[in-house]
Design a protein around this motif. Structure first.
Motif, mmCIF file in Angstrom:
data_model
loop_
_atom_site.group_PDB
_atom_site.id
_atom_site.type_symbol
_atom_site.label_atom_id
_atom_site.label_comp_id
_atom_site.label_asym_id
_atom_site.label_seq_id
_atom_site.Cartn_x
_atom_site.Cartn_y
_atom_site.Cartn_z
ATOM 1 N N CYS A 9 0.753 -1.091 0.264
ATOM 2 C CA CYS A 9 0.128 0.093 -0.423
ATOM 3 C C CYS A 9 0.684 1.116 -0.184
ATOM 4 N N GLY A 10 1.709 1.380 0.042
ATOM 5 C CA GLY A 10 2.909 2.106 -0.320
ATOM 6 C C GLY A 10 3.512 2.848 -1.807
ATOM 7 N N PHE A 11 4.394 3.623 -1.626
ATOM 8 C CA PHE A 11 4.883 3.977 -2.268
ATOM 9 C C PHE A 11 5.546 3.293 -3.911
ATOM 10 N N LEU A 12 5.909 2.694 -3.501
ATOM 11 C CA LEU A 12 6.556 1.492 -4.548
ATOM 12 C C LEU A 12 5.985 0.251 -4.670
ATOM 13 N N VAL A 29 -1.629 -8.560 -1.596
ATOM 14 C CA VAL A 29 -0.493 -7.776 -0.122
ATOM 15 C C VAL A 29 -1.206 -7.169 0.749
ATOM 16 N N PHE A 30 -0.219 -7.246 1.380
ATOM 17 C CA PHE A 30 0.367 -7.159 2.809
ATOM 18 C C PHE A 30 0.186 -5.734 3.402
ATOM 19 N N ASP A 31 -0.167 -5.162 4.644
ATOM 20 C CA ASP A 31 -0.103 -3.478 4.678
ATOM 21 C C ASP A 31 -0.517 -3.285 6.199
ATOM 22 N N LEU A 45 -4.426 -6.926 6.042
ATOM 23 C CA LEU A 45 -3.982 -5.600 7.134
ATOM 24 C C LEU A 45 -3.613 -6.323 7.953
ATOM 25 N N GLY A 46 -2.271 -5.975 8.468
ATOM 26 C CA GLY A 46 -1.323 -6.198 9.802
ATOM 27 C C GLY A 46 -0.096 -5.950 9.873
ATOM 28 N N ASP A 47 0.498 -7.035 10.658
ATOM 29 C CA ASP A 47 1.634 -6.036 11.470
ATOM 30 C C ASP A 47 3.120 -7.070 10.860
ATOM 31 N N LEU A 48 3.330 -6.575 10.323
ATOM 32 C CA LEU A 48 4.412 -7.967 9.243
ATOM 33 C C LEU A 48 5.346 -8.383 10.268
ATOM 34 N N CYS A 49 5.346 -8.090 11.283
ATOM 35 C CA CYS A 49 6.539 -8.602 13.436
ATOM 36 C C CYS A 49 5.669 -9.184 13.435
ATOM 37 N N HIS A 66 10.058 -8.034 -0.540
ATOM 38 C CA HIS A 66 9.057 -7.195 0.754
ATOM 39 C C HIS A 66 10.007 -5.324 0.461
ATOM 40 N N CYS A 67 8.545 -4.852 0.376
ATOM 41 C CA CYS A 67 9.249 -3.058 0.532
ATOM 42 C C CYS A 67 8.225 -2.797 1.476
ATOM 43 N N ALA A 68 8.342 -3.376 2.495
ATOM 44 C CA ALA A 68 7.720 -1.966 3.801
ATOM 45 C C ALA A 68 8.916 -0.831 4.916
ATOM 46 N N THR A 69 8.310 -0.149 5.260
ATOM 47 C CA THR A 69 9.627 -0.107 6.485
ATOM 48 C C THR A 69 8.825 1.089 6.746
ATOM 49 N N PRO A 70 9.271 1.269 7.886
ATOM 50 C CA PRO A 70 8.587 2.938 8.521
ATOM 51 C C PRO A 70 9.177 4.089 7.637
ATOM 52 N N HIS A 162 18.278 3.764 -5.432
ATOM 53 C CA HIS A 162 18.817 4.895 -4.930
ATOM 54 C C HIS A 162 17.745 6.197 -5.971
ATOM 55 N N GLY A 163 17.120 7.177 -4.208
ATOM 56 C CA GLY A 163 16.255 8.128 -5.062
ATOM 57 C C GLY A 163 15.375 7.741 -5.999
ATOM 58 N N ILE A 164 14.230 6.969 -5.198
ATOM 59 C CA ILE A 164 12.961 6.956 -5.980
ATOM 60 C C ILE A 164 12.374 7.802 -6.428
ATOM 61 N N ASP A 169 4.689 9.654 -5.048
ATOM 62 C CA ASP A 169 5.571 9.872 -4.310
ATOM 63 C C ASP A 169 5.748 10.390 -2.482
ATOM 64 N N PRO A 170 5.818 10.258 -1.356
ATOM 65 C CA PRO A 170 5.606 10.637 -0.604
ATOM 66 C C PRO A 170 7.222 11.258 0.404
ATOM 67 N N HIS A 171 7.317 10.902 -0.380
ATOM 68 C CA HIS A 171 9.138 11.889 0.548
ATOM 69 C C HIS A 171 9.787 12.969 -0.352
ATOM 70 N N LEU A 172 9.777 12.500 -1.440
ATOM 71 C CA LEU A 172 10.488 13.358 -1.645
ATOM 72 C C LEU A 172 10.287 14.759 -2.792
HETATM 73 N N1 LIG Z 1 11.678 5.847 -1.704
HETATM 74 C C1 LIG Z 1 12.945 5.670 -1.754
HETATM 75 O O1 LIG Z 1 13.827 6.535 -2.399
HETATM 76 C C2 LIG Z 1 13.355 4.538 -1.141
HETATM 77 C C3 LIG Z 1 15.226 4.403 -1.979
HETATM 78 C C4 LIG Z 1 16.140 3.163 -2.390
HETATM 79 C C5 LIG Z 1 14.788 2.305 -1.264
HETATM 80 N N2 LIG Z 1 14.011 2.291 -0.494
HETATM 81 C C6 LIG Z 1 12.961 1.540 0.073
HETATM 82 O O2 LIG Z 1 11.856 0.911 -1.092
HETATM 83 C C7 LIG Z 1 11.030 0.683 0.065
HETATM 84 C C8 LIG Z 1 9.158 1.118 -0.070
HETATM 85 O O3 LIG Z 1 9.673 2.708 0.166
HETATM 86 P P1 LIG Z 1 8.772 3.983 -0.357
HETATM 87 O O4 LIG Z 1 9.144 4.388 -0.712
HETATM 88 O O5 LIG Z 1 7.780 3.347 -0.851
HETATM 89 O O6 LIG Z 1 7.881 4.237 1.212
HETATM 90 P P2 LIG Z 1 6.365 3.924 1.330
HETATM 91 O O7 LIG Z 1 6.387 4.728 3.612
HETATM 92 O O8 LIG Z 1 5.692 4.770 0.434
HETATM 93 O O9 LIG Z 1 5.897 2.235 1.818
HETATM 94 C C9 LIG Z 1 5.971 1.547 2.745
HETATM 95 C C10 LIG Z 1 5.448 0.513 3.325
HETATM 96 O O10 LIG Z 1 5.120 -0.403 4.225
HETATM 97 C C11 LIG Z 1 4.033 -0.103 5.223
HETATM 98 N N3 LIG Z 1 4.524 -0.186 7.028
HETATM 99 C C12 LIG Z 1 5.507 0.105 7.094
HETATM 100 N N4 LIG Z 1 5.427 -0.553 8.476
HETATM 101 C C13 LIG Z 1 5.204 -1.967 8.755
HETATM 102 C C14 LIG Z 1 4.657 -2.920 9.254
HETATM 103 N N5 LIG Z 1 5.258 -3.334 10.974
HETATM 104 N N6 LIG Z 1 3.882 -3.955 8.947
HETATM 105 C C15 LIG Z 1 3.067 -3.713 7.954
HETATM 106 N N7 LIG Z 1 3.576 -2.771 6.373
HETATM 107 C C16 LIG Z 1 4.063 -1.852 7.382
HETATM 108 C C17 LIG Z 1 3.706 1.139 4.790
HETATM 109 O O11 LIG Z 1 2.497 1.071 5.875
HETATM 110 C C18 LIG Z 1 3.666 1.625 3.698
HETATM 111 O O12 LIG Z 1 2.895 1.202 3.149
HETATM 112 C C19 LIG Z 1 11.399 0.217 1.520
HETATM 113 O O13 LIG Z 1 11.621 -0.172 2.489
HETATM 114 C C20 LIG Z 1 12.952 1.318 1.483
HETATM 115 O O14 LIG Z 1 13.955 1.332 2.245
HETATM 116 C C21 LIG Z 1 13.009 3.275 -0.828
#
Ligand SMILES: NC(=O)c1ccc[n+]([C@@H]2O[C@H](COP(=O)([O-])OP(=O)(O)OC[C@H]3O[C@@H](n4cnc5c(N)ncnc54)[C@H](O)[C@@H]3O)[C@@H](O)[C@H]2O)c1
Ligand SMILES: CC(C)CCC[C@@H](C)[C@H]1CC[C@H]2C3=C(CC[C@]12C)[C@@]1(C)CC[C@H](O)[C@@](C)(C(=O)O)[C@@H]1CC3
Length: 333
Positions: A9-12, A29-31, A45-49, A66-70, A162-164, A169-172
Motif C-alpha cells: 500500500c506504499g509508494f513503491l 498485498v500485506f500492509d 491488513l496487519g503488522d509484518l512483525c 518485501h518493500c515495507a519500512t517505517p 537509490h532516490g526513487i 511519492d510521499p517523501h521526495l
Molecule cells: N523512496 C525511496 O527513495 C527509496 C529508495 C531506496 C529504497 N527504498 C526502499 O523501498 C521500500 C519502499 O519505500 P517507499 O518509499 O515506498 O515507502 P512507503 O513509506 O511509501 O511504503 C512503506 C509501506 O510499508 C508499510 N509498513 C510499514 N511498517 C509496516 C508494518 N509493521 N507492517 C506492515 N506494513 C508496514 C507502510 O504502511 C507503507 O505502506 C522501502 O523498503 C525503502 O527502504 C526507498
C-alpha cells in the motif's frame, strides 16, 4: 506464480502491485494500512512483525516482495529495528513455514553510504561501518539477514534502488515542495556539481520483477544484492530545480558552503537528540540529508544488466515530466 507484496500500500509497493497485475500475475498485498481498493487484489491488513497476521497472507504464495519500512525520515530507532530487522526475520521464518520459494527485498543503495563521495559504486563495496541514520543502520541489518537466508529451497535477492521518484511519492517531491513553501529552498548546499542517482519508480519496479523471475535453482542472482538505477546520474540540485520549476517554484540560485551547513546540521541533530524526551522534532536538514544534497552518490547497475538483463525502461527526463504532471496539485498557486 502468486506474489505477496509486503508494503504493497506504499509508494513503491503500489507501483509493483499495478505492474504485476498488468503482467497477469495474481497478487496479494500485506500492509499495516490500506490505501487502495482493487477487486483483483486481496489486501491483508496487519503488522509484518506478527506471525499470526502474516501467515494467512502467505497461503498459495510462491514469491514475496518485501518493500515495507517505517518512513525513512522518521528517525524512530526502536521502530526501525522492530520492523526492518525483527520484522524481516519474522517474514523469513513465515515464508519458510509456508513453503514460499522466492523473496525479493527492497534494500537501498545507501547501505554503503557514510556521507562521503561514492562515484559509480559497486555492490561489493563494504556496508557502512558508521551508518548516518537509524534507517540506514537497519537497512544494512535487513539486507544481511535476507541474503544470509538464501538456501537451496528458499532463494533470496536484494534490490538496491537509490532516490526513487515518481507519481505518489510521499517523501521526495512533497518534502521538496514543503521546504520551498517554507522559503528554505533559496540556496543550494555546496557547489551544485555533485552527481547523484535518482531512479524513476517504474524502473525500480521492473528491476524487482526481473529479480523475482531470475531467482531459482542454480541462479547467479541467488543470495546477491543489485543496484537498480536510471543509469543517468544528474547533479542533485539540477534534479531538484527541474522538479521545483516544473511546479512553478523558484529554483535555488545561490550557494552555501557544504561544510558550514553540515556543521549546523550536526548541532541541530544534537539539539533534536537532547530535546527528544520533551518534544519529537523531525528536521528536514539532517546530517544525512545535507550529505545527500552535497556529495556525489551514484552507483553502477552493470551487475543487474549482466545477471538479469536489466535496462531502465523510462528515461530520467520522461520520468521527471510524468512526476511533475502527477504532482500538479502541489504547483505554486
Ligand atoms: N523512496 C525511496 O527513495 C527509496 C529508495 C531506496 C529504497 N527504498 C526502499 O523501498 C521500500 C519502499 O519505500 P517507499 O518509499 O515506498 O515507502 P512507503 O513509506 O511509501 O511504503 C512503506 C509501506 O510499508 C508499510 N509498513 C510499514 N511498517 C509496516 C508494518 N509493521 N507492517 C506492515 N506494513 C508496514 C507502510 O504502511 C507503507 O505502506 C522501502 O523498503 C525503502 O527502504 C526507498
Ligand atoms: C536539502 C533539501 C531539503 C532536500 C529536499 C529533498 C529531500 C527530502 C530528498 C532528496 C534526496 C532524497 C532521498 C531520500 C529521502 C528524501 C530525500 C532526502 C532517501 C533518504 C529515502 C530512503 C532511501 O532508501 C534513500 C536513502 C536511498 O538510498 O534512495 C533516499 C536517498 C535520497
Amino acid at each position: 506464480m502468486r506474489f505477496l507484496v509486503i508494503g504493497g500500500c506504499g509508494f513503491l509497493g503500489r507501483h509493483i502491485v499495478d505492474e504485476l497485475l498488468s503482467r497477469g500475475f495474481p497478487v496479494n498485498v500485506f500492509d499495516i494500512r490500506s490505501t487502495f481498493d482493487d477487486g483483483r487484489v486481496k489486501i491483508f491488513l496487519g503488522d509484518l512483525c506478527k506471525k499470526e497476521d502474516l501467515m494467512p497472507a502467505l497461503e498459495g504464495v510462491s514469491a514475496v516482495i518485501h518493500c515495507a519500512t517505517p518512513p525513512p525520515l522518521s528517525n524512530n530507532r526502536a521502530l526501525f529495528h522492530k520492523v526492518n530487522h525483527d520484522g524481516t526475520l519474522n517474514i523469513i521464518a513465515c515464508c519458510k513455514e509456508a513453503g514460499v520459494k522466492r523473496m525479493v527485498l527492497t534494500s537501498s543503495a545507501s547501505v554503503v553510504y557514510e556521507g562521503s563521495d561514492i562515484k559509480n559504486g559497486v555492490e561489493t563495496m563494504p556496508y557502512a561501518s558508521k551508518p548516518m541514520d537509524y534507517y540506514t543502520e537497519t537497512k544494512i541489518l535487513q539486507e544481511k539477514v535476507v541474503l544470509q537466508a538464501n538456501s537451496d529451497d528458499f532463494y533470496t535477492v536484494a534490490v538496491r534502488p537509490h532516490g526513487i521518484f515518481g507519481p505518489r511519492d510521499p517523501h521526495l517531491v512533497p518534502t521538496t515542495v514543503r521546504t520551498a513553501q517554507a522559503g528554505k529552498m533559496k540556496f543550494m548546499i555546496g557547489n551544485g556539481e555533485n552527481l547523484v542517482d535518482f531512479t524513476f519508480v517504474r524502473n525500480v519496479v521492473h528491476g524487482h520483477i526481473l529479480a523475482a523471475e531470475s531467482l531459482g535453482p542454480g541462479s547467479k542472482v541467488n543470495g546477491k544484492a543489485y543496484h537498480i538505477t536510471n543509469d543517468e546520474p544528474i547533479y542533485f540540485w539540477t534534479f531538484l530545480s527541474k522538479i521545483l520549476v516544473g511546479l512553478k517554484y523558484d529554483a535555488p540560485k545561490r550557494h552555501l558552503p557544504f561544510t558550514f551547513i553540515y556543521f549546523l546540521a550536526l548541532i541541530l541533530n544534537l539539539f533534536v537528540f537532547l530535546l527528544k524526551p520533551i518534544k519529537d522534532i523531525k528536521p528536514t536538514f539532517t546530517p544525512m540529508t545535507v550529505c545527500l544534497a552535497g556529495t556525489h552518490h551514484y552507483y553502477s547497475s552493470e551487475a543487474a544488466k549482466k545477471d538479469m538483463g536489466y535496462r531502465p525502461i523510462v528515461s530520467l527526463d520522461d520520468g521527471i515530466e510524468e512526476t511533475i504532471r502527477s504532482f500538479s496539485h502541489l504547483s505554486k498557486k
